[in-house]
Design an enzyme around this catalytic site. Structure first.
Site, PDB file in Angstrom:
ATOM      1  CG  PHE A 124       2.143  10.194   0.513  1.00 11.45           C
ATOM      2  CD1 PHE A 124       1.720  11.514   0.617  1.00 11.45           C
ATOM      3  CD2 PHE A 124       1.199   9.189   0.632  1.00 11.45           C
ATOM      4  CE1 PHE A 124       0.382  11.819   0.838  1.00 11.45           C
ATOM      5  CE2 PHE A 124      -0.143   9.482   0.854  1.00 11.45           C
ATOM      6  CZ  PHE A 124      -0.556  10.802   0.952  1.00 11.45           C
ATOM      7  CG  ASP A 160       3.910   3.278   4.023  1.00 13.90           C
ATOM      8  OD1 ASP A 160       3.172   2.440   3.477  1.00 13.90           O
ATOM      9  OD2 ASP A 160       3.601   4.470   4.182  1.00 13.90           O
ATOM     10  CE  LYS A 196      -2.015   3.514  -2.034  1.00  9.29           C
ATOM     11  NZ  LYS A 196      -2.986   4.584  -2.256  1.00  9.29           N
TER      12      LYS A 196
HETATM   13  C1  PLP Z   1       3.075   4.596   0.856  1.00 11.81           C
HETATM   14  C2  PLP Z   1       1.758   5.082   1.340  1.00 11.81           C
HETATM   15  N1  PLP Z   1       1.500   5.112   2.648  1.00 11.81           N
HETATM   16  C3  PLP Z   1       0.305   5.514   3.136  1.00 11.81           C
HETATM   17  C4  PLP Z   1      -0.695   5.945   2.287  1.00 11.81           C
HETATM   18  C5  PLP Z   1      -2.005   6.412   2.845  1.00 11.81           C
HETATM   19  O1  PLP Z   1      -3.010   5.497   2.541  1.00 11.81           O
HETATM   20  P1  PLP Z   1      -4.548   5.921   2.685  1.00 11.81           P
HETATM   21  O2  PLP Z   1      -4.835   6.901   1.599  1.00 11.81           O
HETATM   22  O3  PLP Z   1      -5.285   4.618   2.526  1.00 11.81           O
HETATM   23  O4  PLP Z   1      -4.722   6.500   4.040  1.00 11.81           O
HETATM   24  C6  PLP Z   1      -0.469   5.927   0.902  1.00 11.81           C
HETATM   25  C7  PLP Z   1      -1.515   6.400  -0.024  1.00 11.81           C
HETATM   26  O5  PLP Z   1      -1.297   6.664  -1.172  1.00 11.81           O
HETATM   27  C8  PLP Z   1       0.783   5.494   0.415  1.00 11.81           C
HETATM   28  O6  PLP Z   1       1.059   5.475  -0.889  1.00 11.81           O
END
Ligand code: PLP
Length: 394
Positions: A130, A215, A244
């Site tokens: 994700f 990520d 986050k």
């Molecule tokens: C690993 C990862 N990458 C990217 C995102 C996307 O972040 P945002 O919701 O701030 O766009 C998330 C959100 O849960 C995530 O867990």
């Protein structure tokens, strides 16, 4: 229905399934609703509240900066931003920083930088991964339910099985700009990456002229027991996505840029709000507090304790308990949703990760007593009769 619930039900976009509890206040790892009911928070602002709610240092930094300067785009240097960039670079060992406003934006930037730097088109991502919901980040995300309504997505993305180095090795070729992986797949069900897999992925990228994007939007800032999860594995990504908890809950994202990316041409990317002084001031205070309170270490110790306690819960509904630090998943043989509802009714807020995993993402300041309360409440809830449900396949 209270007025707030009614207004949100009437005016909100409809893309969120809302829980019928209006949260109005928080402190540490506790939240309160508008009726004054208290909850132990294992949602943690979906990972944005590592520091806990209403941290006084972040509140003070925000107040001071709001009185001084809120708006200042990156065409002008700013004292708070400069200090934050230096701090992030020092903490990660990566020399350059692009600031933005969310996790998806940090992923978008990483994808664009990888394509620009290598001149190659393809991005390899992992099944169950994700990375966000904007079109580029969504193209790297695996879940078909999130992708299908928006196809065609950005071309050039492929998905390979996670924790399978041979499959990754076969996929990387001379067209590969980057491999993007999570250190622990959070949203995809709390699946920790094996050290040899993540190290192998970084090595393969290096050998074949591709870039390694890690990520750490969910795993960053102490969540897994180190400031960043990559520090467990003795590796350094070429591009690191952060967001986050970076600014104590204030919206912010960052893409850290390693030497292999080289110099990026001017004007290829940008963001009006990126590097906003208010968010930068909050981030500086957050980083100091994470260190002062020794929260990565507390996440490691309390996470190990929490995992051990959860593993002692005897229930035929539990298939597996897994996690790193305070990113913990309890995989059930049933759908998670009814159990999340029952937990909430008993004063514990938690998340799902996929259909059948209960995910606990508490603020890292959570105490052992609060974790004990979560374990006791989960034990009760799993012992209660629920409507007959089919077993969810492994
Ligand atoms: C690993 C990862 N990458 C990217 C995102 C996307 O972040 P945002 O919701 O701030 O766009 C998330 C959100 O849960 C995530 O867990």
């Amino acid at each position: 229905m209270t007025e707030t619930l009614e207004l949100e039900a009437r005016y909100s976009s409809g893309v969120y399934v809302k829980r019928p509890v209006t949260i109005v206040r928080g402190e540490g790892a506790l939240l309160w609703d508008e009726q004054g009911r208290q909850y132990v928070d294992c949602v943690g602002g979906q990972g944005t509240a590592n520091l806990g709610h209403a941290n006084p240092a972040v509140t003070a930094a925000l107040t001071t900066q709001a009185q001084r300067l809120i708006a200042c785009p990156e065409i002008f240097p700013n004292d708070q931003r400069a200090a934050l960039m230096a701090r992030l670079s020092q903490l990660t060992g990566l020399p350059r920083v692009f600031l933005c406003n969310s996790g998806a934006e940090s992923v978008e930037a990483a994808i664009k930088f990888a394509r620009a730097a290598t001149g190659r088109p393809e991005i390899i991502a992992a099944r169950r991964g994700f990375h966000g919901r904007t079109l580029g980040a969504l193209s790297a995300t695996w879940n078909q339910a999130y992708r299908e309504p928006f196809e065609p997505l950005v071309p050039g993305f492929r998905h390979v099985p996670y924790n399978h180095l041979e499959a990754l090795s076969q996929a990387i070729n001379e067209n590969t700009a980057a491999v993007i992986l999570e250190a622990v797949q959070g949203e995809g069900g709390v699946h920790p990456g094996k050290p040899e897999y993540l190290q192998g992925a970084a090595r393969l990228c290096q050998e074949r002229g591709a870039l390694f994007i890690l990520d750490e939007v969910q795993t960053g800032f102490g969540r897994t027991g180190r400031m960043f999860a990559f520090q467990h594995y003795d590796l350094r990504p070429d591009l690191l996505c952060l967001a986050k908890s970076i600014a104590g809950g204030v919206p912010m994202g960052a893409t850290l840029i390693g030497e292999r990316v080289g110099t990026l041409p001017a004007h290829i990317h940008g963001s009006t709000f990126g590097g906003n002084p208010l968010a930068c001031a909050a981030a500086l205070a957050t980083l100091s507090e994470l260190e002062r309170l020794d929260l990565p270490r507390r996440a490691a110790e309390n996470g190990a304790y929490f995992l051990a306690q959860l593993r002692q819960v005897r229930s035929p509904l539990i298939r597996e308990v897994r996690g790193v630090g305070l990113l913990v998943g309890v995989e059930l043989r049933r759908k998670a949703a009814p159990f999340l509802q029952m937990l909430m009714e008993r004063g514990v807020l938690a998340l799902s990760a996929g259909m059948n995993v209960i995910r606990f993402l508490p603020p890292l300041v959570i105490s052992r007593e609060q974790l004990d309360c979560v374990v006791a409440t989960l034990t009760q809830v799993l012992a209660e009769p629920v409507a007959e449900q089919e077993t969810v396949p492994a």
